[in-house]
Design a protein around this motif. Structure first.
Motif, short mmCIF file in Angstrom:
data_model
loop_
_atom_site.label_atom_id
_atom_site.label_comp_id
_atom_site.label_asym_id
_atom_site.label_seq_id
_atom_site.Cartn_x
_atom_site.Cartn_y
_atom_site.Cartn_z
N CYS A 155 0.83 -1.21 0.00
CA CYS A 155 0.00 0.00 0.00
C CYS A 155 0.86 1.25 0.00
N GLU A 194 -6.94 -11.82 0.87
CA GLU A 194 -8.20 -11.64 0.15
C GLU A 194 -9.08 -12.88 0.26
N ILE A 228 -10.55 -12.77 3.82
CA ILE A 228 -11.59 -11.74 3.99
C ILE A 228 -12.78 -12.01 3.07
N VAL A 279 -8.51 -6.51 -1.69
CA VAL A 279 -7.94 -5.40 -0.92
C VAL A 279 -7.12 -4.47 -1.80
N VAL A 311 -5.50 0.70 -3.89
CA VAL A 311 -6.08 0.10 -2.69
C VAL A 311 -7.58 0.27 -2.72
N THR A 312 -8.32 -0.81 -2.52
CA THR A 312 -9.78 -0.76 -2.52
C THR A 312 -10.28 -0.18 -1.19
N VAL A 318 -12.08 -1.65 0.96
CA VAL A 318 -11.83 -2.70 1.96
C VAL A 318 -10.36 -2.69 2.37
N GLY A 319 -9.49 -2.51 1.38
CA GLY A 319 -8.06 -2.45 1.65
C GLY A 319 -7.69 -1.26 2.53
N LEU A 329 -8.51 -2.19 6.02
CA LEU A 329 -7.50 -3.13 6.51
C LEU A 329 -6.19 -2.41 6.80
#
Length: 300
Positions: A20, A47, A50, A54, A64-65, A67-68, A71
């Motif tokens: 990230c 991933e 979860i 991500v 980065v999503t 969700v990511g 996280l």
């Protein structure tokens, strides 16, 4: 998500954070000294655990999503907590933080320990020190029973069963009340005191044992009229004219301005006593106790 705690490991979180921050799997792998394929596999495992992506892989890197991002926020908190834990634990390992229990005789507590402990605390403010007073005989008993990290006492019989380091030297003096016949003397030999009425300590302290032994060598017994439980009470009894007493010189000096007493140094060689830092084995001390032992031995 119940399996996160059991299956989401710190290494995967660290690699995810690197990806990230670098926005590129290859650069993250280079930063973490690991193959890019291993990083990709760790991200895939996250991933799968979860059940949602991500990151999104693109030709120039990753995105980065949402969700990511969630996280990542928690991963940074977890990693920061672990790093703080490591830093705090390293203080214990280096002796900069921890708890130490000392058993010490009254002579060391009154004369030397307050200033020495204060100096140590200025260097190591996160060390908590518990000091318990015992006579020298009891100091060795407590250490034998593992009731303290180390002790401070006079060099007495029984020390041969312990390891020890020199701490300080103190000198014994005769304390007399105002108007005593010996007033004005600059020093005196113990042998000339056998006809005096003494105030003594009640417990079998190192001082009591020493004086009894030296009197016996002279073929005499001390004429102890009054026994008390503390050096403070001892000095006050002398002030009241109830007898004379043998005290550590620096202890006696504390009372010269408040009581009508005088100190006369003993001229005998044995009146100079050694105080030692004593312990079962130096290698068995905690890092914190070891640090304090070295400080006291080096500054004594």
């Amino acid at each position: 998500m119940d399996n996160l705690l059991r299956k989401l490991d710190l290494t995967s979180l660290r690699l995810f954070v690197a990806v990230c921050q670098e926005r590129n799997i290859a650069r993250a792998a280079e930063r973490e000294f690991i193959a890019p394929s291993a990083v990709s596999r760790r991200i895939a495992d996250i991933e799968a655990l979860i059940g949602l992506p991500v990151i999104q892989r693109q030709s120039r890197g990753i995105v980065v999503t949402p969700v990511g991002e969630t996280l990542l926020r928690h991963a940074l908190t977890v990693i920061g907590t672990i790093e703080s834990l490591g830093a705090e634990l390293s203080q214990y390992c280096s002796g900069a933080k921890g708890n130490v229990r000392i058993v010490a005789n009254l002579a060391s507590i009154v004369q030397f320990l307050p200033e020495d402990i204060a100096a140590f605390q200025r260097l190591f403010p996160d060390v908590n020190i518990d000091i318990e007073e015992h006579n020298s005989v009891e100091v060795l008993r407590v250490l034998e029973e593992r009731g303290a990290d180390f002790g401070i006492c006079n060099a007495i019989e029984g020390l041969e069963h312990f390891e020890r380091l020199h701490y300080r030297t103190d000198r014994l003096s005769l304390m007399i009340p105002h108007g005593h016949a010996l007033a004005g003397a600059t020093q005196i030999h113990f042998a000339s005191l056998m006809q005096e009425n003494f105030v003594g300590l009640r417990s079998p302290s190192a001082l009591t044992i020493l004086l009894a032994r030296e009197a016996k060598k002279l073929g005499a017994d001390l004429n102890i009229k009054i026994r008390v439980s503390s050096l403070d009470a001892l000095c006050r009894m002398v002030h009241a004219g109830l007898g004379v007493a043998i005290v550590p010189h620096q202890v006696g000096e504390l009372y010269l301005n408040t009581l009508n007493v005088q100190l006369i140094p003993l001229a005998d060689v044995w009146a100079t006593r050694e105080l030692v830092v004593v312990f079962k084995e130096l290698g068995q001390l905690s890092a914190t106790a070891h640090t304090l032992v070295n400080f006291l031995a080096q500054n004594g």
